[in-house]
Enzyme design. Structure first.
Site: not given
Length: 310
Positions: A85, A235-237
């Site tokens: 995450c 959203c990093g991913t």
């Protein structure tokens, strides 16, 4: 149970410092599997109402298997574990700095899907060097109930994503409910069509893109998370999966900065370098802020001590 709450670009993280379940020995991936198989009540009690809400991501600190890592962490939401995450990793870095456990500089965190590196730039700013990300399939079209054909790419950024370049609904705060309904329908259509990630993995995140409102940003997104909540951050991913697609299309050069805007207007600065496996190594830079230092209390007489699950 002591927890530290923070938000990264609007998306909340709850770091569990102590009071979590005994997960025994083994690799971090094995301990994460044990958490999901045997301790769902724990996860629900931490992130669901009445102590939390469906957007909170939990981050359970555990001893790392790799002694070179500053921390081991298992991420979970209101439904399941998360392999990685991005926003919570930024939040974890800021939380550990708040506690005086790390100082500005490079640090390594062990996650169930591998070791990620962070640069703590200042008390609130973190760059995450994510695991290698890649596109699995391009221009996959599914028939979505009430909508018609929708085309997107399947990509891995630490979680599995279906990325739709041009959202049929404007990415505004006023449209959160219809955007959520649309992305839930897209996910159902993928399941019915048998579209999966590698080795049959469930595509649990749906990401829509459209024009940015911030003139400095290149794109705006809306991300549906596994439990049905939307991501307040970019959203990093999801950004990692997007970088993999941009790189595969030749649309972004290695090291070139890209500003990704979220549906609430917050931003991450993202870039990539080529990965050893043919994918990309993403770097995600964002800010997090600690919002509370709390003790969660679990009364045996409380009928909702394990969370409200409807």
């Amino acid at each position: 149970m002591r927890v530290i709450d923070s938000h990264t670009a609007g998306e909340p993280t709850r770091v569990v410092l102590d009071g979590g379940p005994d997960l025994g020995s083994g690799t971090l991936a094995e301990r994460a599997a044990r958490l999901e198989a045997e301790h769902l009540d724990f996860c629900a009690s931490v992130v669901l109402e009445p102590r939390g809400h469906d957007a909170i991501i939990g981050a359970l600190l555990v001893p790392p298997s790799d002694p070179a890592c500053a921390a081991g962490v298992i991420y979970f939401n209101n439904l399941q574990n998360l392999g990685m995450c991005g926003h919570a990793t930024i939040g974890l870095g800021v939380t550990l700095a708040h506690l005086g456990r790390i100082r500005p500089g490079r640090h390594r965190f062990e996650t169930p899907v591998g070791v990620v590196e962070i640069d703590l730039i200042d008390a609130n700013t973190v760059s995450v060097v994510n695991i290698e990300s890649y596109r699995l399939a391009k221009d996959v079209t599914v028939e979505v109930e009430g909508v018609g054909p929708v085309t997107g790419d399947v990509a891995w950024g630490g979680n599995w994503f279906f990325l739709v370049k041009n959202s049929p609904i404007a990415l505004t705060g006023a449209n959160i409910r219809p955007l959520t309904d649309l992305t839930l329908k897209i996910r159902t259509a993928l399941e019915k069509a048998g579209v999966t990630g590698k080795d049959g993995a469930w595509i649990d995140h749906i990401e829509l893109f459209g024009p940015a409102e911030d003139p400095a940003a290149q794109s705006r997104n809306f991300v549906l998370c596994p439990g049905g909540a939307y991501d307040r951050s970019p959203c990093g991913t999801g950004c990692s999966a997007k970088l993999a697609c941009l790189a595969a299309d030749g649309a972004l050069a290695p090291g070139q900065d890209y500003l990704q805007e979220s549906v609430i207007g917050s931003t991450y600065k993202i870039s990539y370098q080529p990965g050893p496996g043919g994918g990309v190594i993403p770097t995600i830079t964002g800010q997090a802020f600690v919002t509370s230092d709390a003790t969660l209390i679990f009364n045996p007489a409380d009928p909702y001590r394990s969370g409200i699950r409807l």
